[in-house]
Motif scaffolding. Structure first.
Motif, mmCIF file in Angstrom:
data_model
loop_
_atom_site.group_PDB
_atom_site.id
_atom_site.type_symbol
_atom_site.label_atom_id
_atom_site.label_comp_id
_atom_site.label_asym_id
_atom_site.label_seq_id
_atom_site.Cartn_x
_atom_site.Cartn_y
_atom_site.Cartn_z
ATOM 1 N N GLY A 445 -9.716 -13.160 6.321
ATOM 2 C CA GLY A 445 -9.742 -11.905 5.584
ATOM 3 C C GLY A 445 -11.050 -11.160 5.806
ATOM 4 N N ASP A 446 -10.964 -10.012 6.487
ATOM 5 C CA ASP A 446 -12.192 -9.281 6.807
ATOM 6 C C ASP A 446 -12.232 -7.880 6.206
ATOM 7 N N ALA A 447 -11.126 -7.412 5.589
ATOM 8 C CA ALA A 447 -11.119 -6.051 5.070
ATOM 9 C C ALA A 447 -10.002 -5.877 4.050
ATOM 10 N N TYR A 448 -10.156 -4.822 3.240
ATOM 11 C CA TYR A 448 -9.136 -4.396 2.295
ATOM 12 C C TYR A 448 -8.668 -3.017 2.731
ATOM 13 N N HIS A 449 -7.359 -2.745 2.618
ATOM 14 C CA HIS A 449 -6.794 -1.490 3.107
ATOM 15 C C HIS A 449 -6.108 -0.749 1.957
ATOM 16 N N VAL A 450 -6.383 0.557 1.863
ATOM 17 C CA VAL A 450 -5.761 1.409 0.848
ATOM 18 C C VAL A 450 -4.911 2.453 1.568
ATOM 19 N N LEU A 451 -3.646 2.528 1.218
ATOM 20 C CA LEU A 451 -2.698 3.409 1.896
ATOM 21 C C LEU A 451 -2.807 4.844 1.369
ATOM 22 N N GLU A 452 -2.942 5.802 2.286
ATOM 23 C CA GLU A 452 -2.886 7.212 1.898
ATOM 24 C C GLU A 452 -1.488 7.767 2.142
ATOM 25 N N THR A 453 -0.991 7.636 3.359
ATOM 26 C CA THR A 453 0.371 8.059 3.690
ATOM 27 C C THR A 453 0.997 7.023 4.613
ATOM 28 N N GLY A 454 2.332 6.954 4.612
ATOM 29 C CA GLY A 454 3.027 6.038 5.508
ATOM 30 C C GLY A 454 3.788 4.970 4.757
ATOM 31 N N SER A 455 4.113 3.889 5.474
ATOM 32 C CA SER A 455 4.913 2.817 4.898
ATOM 33 C C SER A 455 4.568 1.503 5.585
ATOM 34 N N LEU A 456 4.392 0.442 4.778
ATOM 35 C CA LEU A 456 4.026 -0.869 5.298
ATOM 36 C C LEU A 456 5.012 -1.918 4.801
ATOM 37 N N ALA A 457 5.335 -2.871 5.673
ATOM 38 C CA ALA A 457 6.195 -3.987 5.282
ATOM 39 C C ALA A 457 5.345 -5.230 5.115
ATOM 40 N N VAL A 458 5.506 -5.921 3.987
ATOM 41 C CA VAL A 458 4.756 -7.142 3.697
ATOM 42 C C VAL A 458 5.721 -8.314 3.833
ATOM 43 N N SER A 459 5.379 -9.282 4.690
ATOM 44 C CA SER A 459 6.279 -10.420 4.924
ATOM 45 C C SER A 459 5.493 -11.724 4.948
ATOM 46 N N GLN A 460 6.213 -12.825 4.692
ATOM 47 C CA GLN A 460 5.593 -14.150 4.715
ATOM 48 C C GLN A 460 6.569 -15.115 5.377
ATOM 49 N N ALA A 461 6.063 -15.809 6.409
ATOM 50 C CA ALA A 461 6.902 -16.747 7.165
ATOM 51 C C ALA A 461 8.164 -16.065 7.670
ATOM 52 N N GLY A 462 8.050 -14.799 8.086
ATOM 53 C CA GLY A 462 9.161 -14.051 8.642
ATOM 54 C C GLY A 462 10.080 -13.420 7.622
ATOM 55 N N ARG A 463 9.851 -13.645 6.327
ATOM 56 C CA ARG A 463 10.701 -13.073 5.270
ATOM 57 C C ARG A 463 10.008 -11.885 4.624
ATOM 58 N N GLN A 464 10.682 -10.734 4.624
ATOM 59 C CA GLN A 464 10.071 -9.537 4.044
ATOM 60 C C GLN A 464 10.029 -9.660 2.525
ATOM 61 N N LEU A 465 8.841 -9.404 1.972
ATOM 62 C CA LEU A 465 8.640 -9.513 0.531
ATOM 63 C C LEU A 465 8.752 -8.171 -0.176
#
Length: 534
Positions: A445-465
C-alpha cells in the motif's frame, strides 16, 4: 460573525490590541519623564528582547496543548503582570522595578498573536472564510491600535501613566473572561516525546523558516515591518514632543492615526478574498507604507503627517494579513503554532531593533531624517526580494479543486482547513483508462485514491465486490492504516479522474488529527468486515 467562538476570540483580540498599544505609549512616556529622553529606546528594547528570545519556545505549547486553553492562560498572565505594573507606578516604586514589571507584561503578551493566528484557521471552514477571518483580525488589531492610544491620550491628559495601566488591567480581565469557556480543542501535536525530542519540536518553526527560501522571504518582510513599527514607537514620541510640539497626548494621537490606517487596511483585505495571487499585493502594500513615511520625513505639516501616517497603517495592515495568509497556506497545521511563534519572536526582535535604531538615527540626522531612513526599509527590502515574490505568486496558488474534493470525502471531512489545504498541496491528479488496474491485490500500500469522476470496480480473488462511482469515494485506506498488503484489486470501468495521496501524507494528516483517525478507522473496519476494498 455567525460563529460564537470566533466572535469571542476576535473581541478578546480587539481588547488585547487596545491594551497593547495604549500601554506601550504609556510606558514610553513614563520612561521619558522618569528616566530621561535618552532612555526611551533602551526601555523599549529591554521590554521586547525577552519576548523575542522565549516566544518561539513558548509557542510550542500552541501545538502541544489546546490552543483555546493556551490563549486563556496567556490572557490571565497579562491580568497579573499589568496589575503589578499599575501598582508599582501607583506607589511610586523605583523606575527599575516598574520597567521590569512592564517587561513581564510585554512578555506575557507575546504568546497571544501566535496562539490567535494558529487558532483562527482551525475555526475557519473554507479558504474564503480564512482570508475573511484574517482580515477581521487585522481590523480588530487596527481598531485596538486606534482606540488604545486614543484612550491612553485621553487618560494622560488628566492623569499619570499609572492610570493607563489600571485601565489595561481591567481590559485584560475582560479578555480572560471572553476566552475562559471556549469549546475544548484537540492538542494537534501532543506526544510522548522525551526532553530531547521536545526541544526539537519547539525548534520546528525556526527550522522551517530557515529551511525554505519562500518562507524566509515572507517572514523577513514581516520582521522588517516590525522593525519599522518599533522605530515609529520611539519616533512618534520624538515627533510629538520635539518636532510638532503637540505634547504627550500627541504621541498617542500619532499612534492612533496609524491605528486608523490599520482599520481601513483590515477592511481593504476583504477585497482580496478568493484571490489566488497574493505576493504582488504584499509587495504593493509594503512599498506604500514605506513611501508614505518617506513623505512624512520630508518636512510636512502635522495634519499632512497624520494623513500620511494613516496611509502607512493601511499598508501595514494589508502587508500583515496577506503575509500571514500565505504562511497559513503553506505551513502544515502540526507546526503552524511553532512557525507563528518563530514569526512572533522575530517580530519582537524587530521591534527592539527598531526602537534602538530610531534614536541613533535621530542623533545623527535628526528626527525627520530618521523617519525617512526608517521609511525606506520596507521598499528596499521588497525590491531586493521581488524576483522571489513573483515566483511565490505561482507557487502558492490555492488548490481549490483538490480542496473541494477532499472536503467531500468522508475520511477528510473532519480536517481543519489548514491541514486540508496542506494535504491538497501534497496530492496529485491522475487519470486511468478503462480496464487499467489502479490497485492490485497483494501489492504494497503506497497511496490513497479519491475519485472525482469515473467508475471503479473493486474485486477480491476475482469476485467483484462493488462499483465505486460516487464523487469523493476513496479506495486504499486499509493497507495504509493497518500496514498490510492490498486486500483487493481496483480496476477502472470507465475513464476516471482521481486524486492520489501518497502514504506519508495520508498517514501524517490522519495520525495528527484524532477525529479524522476515528473516521478513517471506522471506514476501514466496515470495509474489511463487509467489503474489504483496498
Amino acid at each position: 460573525m455567525r460563529n460564537p467562538a470566533l466572535r469571542r476570540v476576535e473581541l478578546a483580540f480587539l481588547l488585547f490590541s487596545a491594551v497593547e498599544f495604549g500601554a506601550w505609549v504609556a510606558i514610553l512616556l513614563y520612561a521619558y519623564e522618569a528616566i530621561g529622553p535618552a532612555s526611551v529606546g533602551i526601555v523599549a528594547a529591554v521590554q521586547l528582547l525577552p519576548g523575542a528570545l522565549i516566544v518561539p519556545f513558548i509557542a510550542g505549547l500552541v501545538d502541544r496543548f489546546s490552543r483555546q486553553r493556551v490563549l486563556f492562560i496567556g490572557y490571565v498572565g497579562q491580568v497579573v503582570t499589568f496589575g503589578v505594573t499599575f501598582i508599582g507606578m501607583a506607589v511610586d516604586a523605583p523606575p527599575l522595578v516598574v520597567v521590569l514589571a512592564a517587561t513581564c507584561a510585554t512578555t506575557a503578551q507575546s504568546i497571544t498573536r501566535p496562539t490567535h493566528g494558529a487558532l483562527v484557521p482551525s475555526l475557519a471552514l473554507t479558504p474564503e472564510e480564512l482570508t475573511a477571518a484574517n482580515g477581521w483580525s487585522g481590523a480588530m488589531e487596527g481598531t485596538g491600535m486606534l482606540a488604545g492610544p486614543l484612550i491612553a491620550a485621553a487618560i494622560l491628559a488628566v492623569a499619570a501613566p499609572a492610570a493607563v495601566f489600571g485601565a489595561a488591567t481591567a481590559a485584560s480581565v475582560l479578555t480572560a473572561l471572553l476566552t475562559a469557556r471556549l469549546p475544548r480543542a484537540v492538542a494537534t501535536g501532543a506526544s510522548a516525546a522525551g526532553p530531547d525530542d521536545e526541544r526539537g519540536r519547539l525548534l520546528d518553526g525556526i527550522r522551517l523558516v530557515a529551511r525554505h527560501r519562500s518562507t524566509r522571504i515572507v517572514v523577513g518582510i514581516l520582521t522588517l515591518r516590525m522593525v519599522v513599527i518599533g522605530a515609529l514607537d520611539v519616533l512618534f514620541v520624538l515627533l510629538a514632543l520635539e518636532v510638532f510640539d503637540i505634547g504627550e497626548s500627541g504621541a498617542g494621537l500619532l499612534t492612533a492615526a496609524i491605528g486608523l490606517g490599520v482599520i481601513l487596511g483590515g477592511g481593504l483585505t476583504f477585497a482580496f478574498i478568493g484571490r489566488q495571487s497574493l505576493a504582488r499585493i504584499l509587495a504593493i502594500a509594503g512599498s506604500t507604507s514605506g513611501l508614505a513615511l518617506v513623505a512624512v520625513g520630508s518636512g510636512v505639516s502635522v495634519l499632512a503627517a497624520a494623513a500620511l501616517i494613516v496611509a502607512t497603517g493601511v499598508g501595514f495592515a494589508v502587508c500583515d494579513v496577506i503575509a500571514r495568509t500565505i504562511l497559513q497556506r503553506v505551513t502544515p497545521d502540526l507546526v503552524l503554532g511553532r512557525v507563528l511563534g518563530a514569526v512572533e519572536g522575530l517580530a519582537f526582535a524587530g521591534l527592539a531593533s527598531g526602537a534602538i535604531l530610531a534614536p541613533v538615527c535621530a542623533l545623527f540626522v535628526g528626527v525627520q531624517g530618521a523617519v525617512t531612513i526608517v521609511g525606506l526599509l520596507l521598499p528596499v527590502g521588497i525590491a531586493l526580494s521581488w524576483v522571489e515574490l513573483r515566483a511565490m505568486d505561482r507557487s502558492v496558488l490555492l488548490p481549490t479543486r483538490a480542496i473541494g474534493l477532499l472536503r467531500d470525502a468522508v475520511i477528510f471531512a473532519p480536517l481543519p482547513l489548514p491541514q486540508l489545504e496542506w494535504l491538497a498541496r501534497q496530492a496529485r491528479w491522475h487519470t486511468v483508462e478503462p480496464g487499467q488496474v489502479l490497485i492490485r491485490e497483494g501489492d504494497e500500500g503506497d497511496a490513497y485514491h479519491v475519485l472525482e469522476t469515473g467508475s471503479l470496480a473493486v474485486s477480491q480473488a476475482g469476485r467483484q465486490l462493488r462499483v465505486c462511482d460516487a464523487r469523493a469515494d476513496g479506495v486504499g485506506e486499509i493497507a495504509l492504516l493497518r500496514d498490510v498488503p492490498r486486500t483487493a484489486t481496483v480496476t477502472a470501468l470507465a475513464m476516471s479522474v482521481l486524486l492520489l495521496i501518497r502514504r506519508r501524507a495520508f498517514l501524517e494528516v490522519v495520525a495528527g488529527h484524532p477525529p479524522t483517525r476515528e473516521v478513517a478507522d471506522r471506514v476501514a473496519t466496515v470495509r474489511s468486515e463487509v467489503d474489504p476494498a483496498s
